[in-house]
Design an enzyme around this catalytic site. Structure first.
Site, PDB file in Angstrom:
ATOM      1  N   ASP A 362       0.614  -1.490   0.156  1.00 54.78           N
ATOM      2  CA  ASP A 362      -0.212   0.009   0.168  1.00 54.78           C
ATOM      3  C   ASP A 362       0.523   1.478   0.083  1.00 54.78           C
ATOM      4  O   ASP A 362       1.950   1.628   1.003  1.00 54.78           O
ATOM      5  CB  ASP A 362      -0.648  -0.243   1.172  1.00 54.78           C
ATOM      6  CG  ASP A 362      -1.928   1.175   1.450  1.00 54.78           C
ATOM      7  OD1 ASP A 362      -2.933   1.086   0.351  1.00 54.78           O
ATOM      8  OD2 ASP A 362      -1.678   2.413   1.728  1.00 54.78           O
ATOM      9  N   LEU A 363       1.245   2.189  -1.469  1.00 48.16           N
ATOM     10  CA  LEU A 363       1.263   2.808  -1.179  1.00 48.16           C
ATOM     11  C   LEU A 363       1.197   3.833  -0.086  1.00 48.16           C
ATOM     12  O   LEU A 363      -0.118   4.743   0.520  1.00 48.16           O
ATOM     13  CB  LEU A 363       1.189   3.963  -2.915  1.00 48.16           C
ATOM     14  CG  LEU A 363       1.134   3.577  -4.016  1.00 48.16           C
ATOM     15  CD1 LEU A 363       1.312   4.287  -5.008  1.00 48.16           C
ATOM     16  CD2 LEU A 363       3.134   2.573  -4.357  1.00 48.16           C
ATOM     17  N   ASP A 405      -4.575   2.905  -4.965  1.00 44.78           N
ATOM     18  CA  ASP A 405      -3.018   2.142  -4.678  1.00 44.78           C
ATOM     19  C   ASP A 405      -2.365   1.238  -4.009  1.00 44.78           C
ATOM     20  O   ASP A 405      -2.093   1.399  -2.857  1.00 44.78           O
ATOM     21  CB  ASP A 405      -2.644   4.321  -3.917  1.00 44.78           C
ATOM     22  CG  ASP A 405      -3.337   3.323  -2.112  1.00 44.78           C
ATOM     23  OD1 ASP A 405      -4.157   3.241  -1.984  1.00 44.78           O
ATOM     24  OD2 ASP A 405      -3.415   4.551  -0.968  1.00 44.78           O
TER      25      ASP A 405
END
Length: 771
Positions: A362-363, A405
């Site tokens: 997960d960014l 994301d």
């Protein structure tokens, strides 16, 4: 498709084959074989004609010359052997004035010398009584009638002796007359017909035959390899005199063979070429081939067009399928592809006992990038992340963008340590400054790792574990990779599992993956069918093994109203074959009546949509959980009853289920749970419980129905306890509506319905009278 594109799930692999190719290939093969057969037929007819017509009169002249040579040779041998035989027979010393005739030693020596001649097959002598006087090794006894015919000849004359059946030898004979006196016996000499062909040209299939003066075939023989043509011409040769142009007959010149002839039959003697016939056959052949080719094209044309259409459709399908599984921005697989690939890899890992790891990413701070720099820059960041994942992963690994994301890596043949190493290597690449790429700034992300079999054993478990580890990485300050820890991450698992169940159940409801089945209900007193209970089963591929798990999941996830509504629609929509006088029993959770999204009016609208009279309907309420708003449920029940429906308490006796409802709602039907029925209703305390339920229903004027009847003993027990109706595998398994109404309760022979309203009213009158 890129190397990171998701591989299709196993059930889709057959779609990779060209559509329609196999069928069209079979059509082409069959047409080619048919065309070949059509082409061979005229060729097979023309070739023999050309073969026979390829020779000319010279061949017949050669055959005639060979026939003359063979006849001369046979005549010479017969002439010489006949002279020797006559000379010996007239000069023989074989007299005996008294007693049997005996040949002298000199005569016997002469006969033996004749037998040794290579042109002679056998020599035999006999007295007037046909007793043998001499026989060479291959000779047979001279028949009495043949002896008599030879003795009757003038002394010194020779007679050709025809055999009764055609053979391959020629026999001649003369009387034995010592000194030219009275005959005392006869002697015969046999010559093989094959001596005529010795030294001549052997032609494959040629046949020779020796004909007597009356045309009778005395002997015949085929030369060459004896092929099929030769065998056929041998038959022709046995019919010499039929005027066949392929047969040449030459008379024999040997003494005793006046009128005899040697016939030679050649298989390929044709004196003229039938040019008109050949031309006609050739023209017909060309016309036939052209017609067959045209017909083949006419047959193939639609098939070719169909194949082309199917190929284009297949290409479009493949393109659409790839697009449906690919994230258009990054080129990685999307969430659907991720689920399919993870399912496939889990099954493979189980089958081959191999490790499997899952890495979720997960960014960090992706929203500020979008908000401050714009969505175009945010898209560049996502594209760059996809490129970095492709550069780090191994060939068997598969990358996915599962959300805005969020990313995932499925790592076959890898344990948790290997997955952590891949995550750290990717994080190092993301954090460094890059001189090329769509987004050149450092990228930070948090990751979670789990593995099979050390962690989860299913896709749902693995995803929930990796997501829980990812959440811990976020809480720990981000920019790190965490491995799933059961002790620290357990609280997060249940919520993830619930979310997965909710998603699967929504797919079943929205995709209408429910199937209706119906089970017959029988009135035991009248021994007739009362109606059917409508049930639902989850469809194939829904992820649920049975209806129990389906409704349990709905209660856990709070989707019971949606599931009840979908189940009612499926059950009521399948009643086309149900006779109008039969009852339909449907299941409904009290939770649905508690909800503001469902009511008696909503139920009536469903019945009206499928043209079902409410007076035919029994609504079964099943209490799986504690009811919180009993007043709302009671009001909905009364509204249903006012519309003509009857209300049933379902699964009464299954723990506390139904007992609370029995104390708060008066029912028209009480359904006794199968746990009581199958617990041997003949014994206490089961008998007391069932009897109490029957008595309670009698005081209300309600009918009782026993569920789960599977044996004749159970049926007899509930009948003796006064239960009104029953259903179960013994009476009929759940099936289509046609199968349900065709079943019959033992021992009744015809199934009829019972007037339910009248039955209920009768019970209530009895209850009021007893009160």
């Amino acid at each position: 498709m890129s190397d990171t594109a998701p591989r299709p799930a196993p059930q889709d692999r057959h779609e990779d084959e060209p559509i329609g190719t196999t069928n069209l290939r079979l059509v082409r093969i069959r047409l080619a074989l048919a065309l070949l057969a059509v082409a061979i037929i005229p060729v097979a007819v023309i070739l023999p004609v050309f073969r026979y017509a390829s020779d000319d009169g010279r061949h017949r002249q050669e055959t005639t010359a060979d026939a003359v040579a063979m006849a001369s040779r046979l005549s010479r041998i017969l002439e010489e052997d006949g002279r020797s035989l006559v000379a010996g027979a007239t000069a023989a010393d074989a007299m005996s004035s008294k007693g049997p005739v005996a040949l002298s030693t000199a005569f016997r020596s002469e006969l033996a010398a004749l037998a040794d001649d290579p042109h002679v097959a056998a020599v035999a002598a006999a007295d007037v009584a046909a007793r043998s006087l001499f026989a060479s090794p291959a000779a047979t006894r001279i028949a009495p009638d043949r002896v008599r015919s030879l003795i009757a000849l003038p002394v010194g004359s020779l007679l050709a002796v025809p055999s009764e059946d055609p053979s391959t030898t020629v026999t001649i004979g003369t009387p034995i007359a010592p000194g030219g006196g009275k005959p005392v016996g006869a002697v015969t000499l046999t010559v093989p017909l094959g001596v005529a062909t010795q030294g001549g040209a052997a032609v494959d299939g040629r046949a020779i035959a020796l004909l007597a003066a009356d045309g009778h075939v005395v002997a015949s023989e085929a030369t060459g390899s004896g092929s099929l043509i030769g065998g056929r011409l041998l038959d022709v040769a046995t019919e010499i005199g039929s005027g066949s142009e392929t047969t040449v007959a030459v008379p024999l010149l040997a003494a005793g063979f006046e009128g005899w002839s040697l016939a030679v039959s050649d298989p390929v003697v044709v004196t003229a070429v039938p040019l008109p016939a050949v031309g006609l056959l050739a023209g017909l052949s060309v016309l036939l081939v052209v017609l067959a080719t045209w017909m083949a094209r006419q047959v193939l044309a639609p098939a070719v067009r169909l194949e082309e259409s199917r190929r284009r459709l297949g290409d479009l399908y493949e393109t659409a399928r790839d697009a449906a599984r690919l994230d258009s921005l990054t080129g990685l697989g999307n969430h659907r592809a991720f689920q399919e690939e993870l399912d496939r890899q889990v099954e493979s890992a189980k089958r081959y006992h191999l490790p499997l790891a899952l890495l979720l990413l997960d960014l960090d701070e992706f929203k500020p990038v979008n908000d401050n720099l714009g969505h175009a820059v945010g898209d560049d960041l996502l594209i760059e992340m996809g490129e970095l994942i492709r550069s780090v992963k191994r060939t068997p690994d598969t990358g996915f963008r599962t959300g805005g994301d969020e990313f995932a890596l499925v790592l076959p043949h890898t344990d948790a340590d290997g997955a952590e190493e891949v995550g750290r290597r990717l994080l190092s690449r993301c954090l460094e400054d890059r001189s090329t790429g769509h987004y050149r700034r450092p990228i930070s992300f948090s990751g979670g790792v789990t593995a099979y079999p050390a962690g989860g054993t299913s896709r749902v478990q693995l995803y929930a574990q990796a997501d829980a580890a990812l959440y811990r990485s976020k809480r720990a300050g981000r920019t790190t990779i965490s491995r799933f820890d059961a002790d620290r991450d357990r609280e997060l698992i249940d919520e993830h599992m619930r979310a997965e169940l909710r998603s699967r159940l929504a797919a079943v409801i929205e995709g209408r993956k429910l199937t209706a089945v119906y089970q017959a209900i029988y009135h035991l007193g009248a021994n007739r069918m009362l109606g059917v209970e409508g049930l639902v089963r989850p469809g194939v591929g829904s992820g649920f093994n049975g209806a129990g798990g389906l409704f349990e999941a709905a209660h856990v996830t709070g989707q019971i109203v949606e599931l009840d509504r979908a189940a009612l629609d499926v059950v009521t929509g399948g009643l086309g074959a149900l006779p109008p006088e039969m009852l339909l029993s449907i299941n409904l959770s009290p939770r649905s009546f508690e909800s503001e999204d469902f009511s008696a009016a909503a139920l009536l609208r469903i019945l009206a949509r499928h043209a079902i009279d409410p007076n035919r309907v029994i609504v079964e309420l099943t209490e799986r959980e504690q009811i919180t708003d009993i007043d709302r449920v009671h009001a909905a029940v009364e509204a249903c009853r006012a519309a003509g429906m009857r209300i049933a308490a379902d699964d009464v006796g299954a723990g506390n289920a139904g007992l609370r409802l029995l104390s708060q709602i008066q029912f028209d039907v009480v359904k006794i749970d199968l746990s009581l029925v199958q617990a041997n209703a003949r014994r206490e305390p089961v008998t007391s419980v069932v009897s109490s339920l029957v008595d309670l229903a009698s005081r209300w004027g309600a009918l009782t129905i026993a569920e789960g009847i599977e044996t004749a003993g159970q049926l007899e027990a509930v009948r003796n306890l006064g239960v009104d109706a029953a259903q179960g595998f013994l009476l009929g398994r759940p099936g289509t509506i046609a199968e349900a109404i065709a079943q019959d309760v033992p021992p009744a022979s015809v199934a009829r319905t019972v007037d339910f309203a009248a039955a209920v009213e009768t019970r209530r009158r009895l209850a009021r009278a007893a009160g």
